[in-house]
Write an enzyme that holds these catalytic residues in place. Structure first.
Site, short mmCIF file in Angstrom:
data_model
loop_
_atom_site.label_atom_id
_atom_site.label_comp_id
_atom_site.label_asym_id
_atom_site.label_seq_id
_atom_site.Cartn_x
_atom_site.Cartn_y
_atom_site.Cartn_z
N SER A 146 0.85 -1.18 0.00
CA SER A 146 0.00 0.00 0.00
C SER A 146 0.89 1.23 0.00
CB SER A 146 -0.88 0.01 1.25
OG SER A 146 -1.51 1.25 1.46
N TYR A 159 -1.30 -0.66 10.73
CA TYR A 159 -1.45 -0.89 9.29
C TYR A 159 -0.14 -0.52 8.58
CZ TYR A 159 -3.52 -0.93 4.62
OH TYR A 159 -3.81 -1.21 3.30
#
Length: 251
Positions: A146, A159
């Protein structure tokens, strides 16, 4: 056509929706036989019916090491080989660290990191075999990271931890396997219109969606097409890392 994936087999995790589903469609459209891996069997069955051919449905939770190993083994036993693995299964549970449910942190580590490691560990011997004796003489391991694997933000700590880890692991493994023609690549999407935010607590889901309200988000198909392009490059060419954002996403 030089970019065809005929006579190859690809395993895609998190294939029941979003980027995984779109990637399975794209790779199948390029000629690959697909093993679909996810927990929602009804969705996998519907996708398999659409793709047709020898598409294999594997209802598995890759956070379970035995289940991940069994999924890889079933793919090879049923389809005869394994040329491509796309580690797409993942979850994003954002929010302040203070007061955060520890279960959310553990869930992200279990899916985003451990699940990826379980599948990768089981798949590597088969990918090496494919690179040595397969029709294309090259194999591919694609890990979905990501933009959060490059830029840390308040409220995204764990995350960020998982996605920075995926990016670092992918680069180390790439260096180790490059001379053996197993291409290890990492894809780092920005905002994509998927179900990713639906797993968040309501207040975090609403604030995250509001943050991207003015961004024309990427579609899952955009990422699936990108992955298909990466995998279908000639043996001499490796796309090691691709960061892809919506045109009007600044960071």
């Amino acid at each position: 056509m030089a970019d065809r994936l005929n006579d190859t087999v690809a395993l895609v995790t998190g294939a029941s929706s979003g980027i995984g589903e779109a990637t399975a469609r794209d790779l199948a459209g390029r000629g690959a036989t697909i093993a679909l891996v996810a927990r929602r069997k009804d969705r996998l069955d519907a996708l398999a019916a659409e793709l047709g051919g020898r598409t294999l449905v594997i209802n598995a939770d890759v956070t379970d090491q035995a289940a991940a190993e069994a999924a890889v083994a079933e793919t090879v036993n049923e389809l005869g080989r394994l040329d491509t693995v796309v580690n797409n299964a993942g979850v994003m549970l954002l929010g302040p660290a203070v007061g955060a449910p520890l279960e959310e942190w553990e869930r992200m580590v279990d899916i985003n990191v451990k699940g990826l490691l379980h599948v990768t560990h089981a798949a590597l011997p088969h990918l090496l075999t494919a690179a040595e004796s397969g029709p294309r003489q090259v194999a591919d391991l694609i890990n979905i990271s990501s933009v959060a694997g490059r830029v840390a933000r308040a409220g995204s700590g764990v995350y960020n931890l998982t996605k920075f880890g995926v990016t670092a692991f992918s680069e180390s493994l790439r260096q180790e396997l490059a001379s053996r023609h197993v291409r290890v690549s990492v894809v780092e999407p920005g905002a994509v219109a998927t179900e990713l935010t639906s797993h968040m607590r309501p207040e975090m889901r609403d604030s995250t969606r509001a943050r991207f309200a003015d961004v024309e988000r990427l579609l899952s198909e955009d990422i699936g097409d990108l992955i298909g392009y990466m995998v279908s490059r000639p043996r001499r060419m490796a796309l090691n890392e691709i960061l892809v954002r919506p045109t009007n996403q600044a960071n």
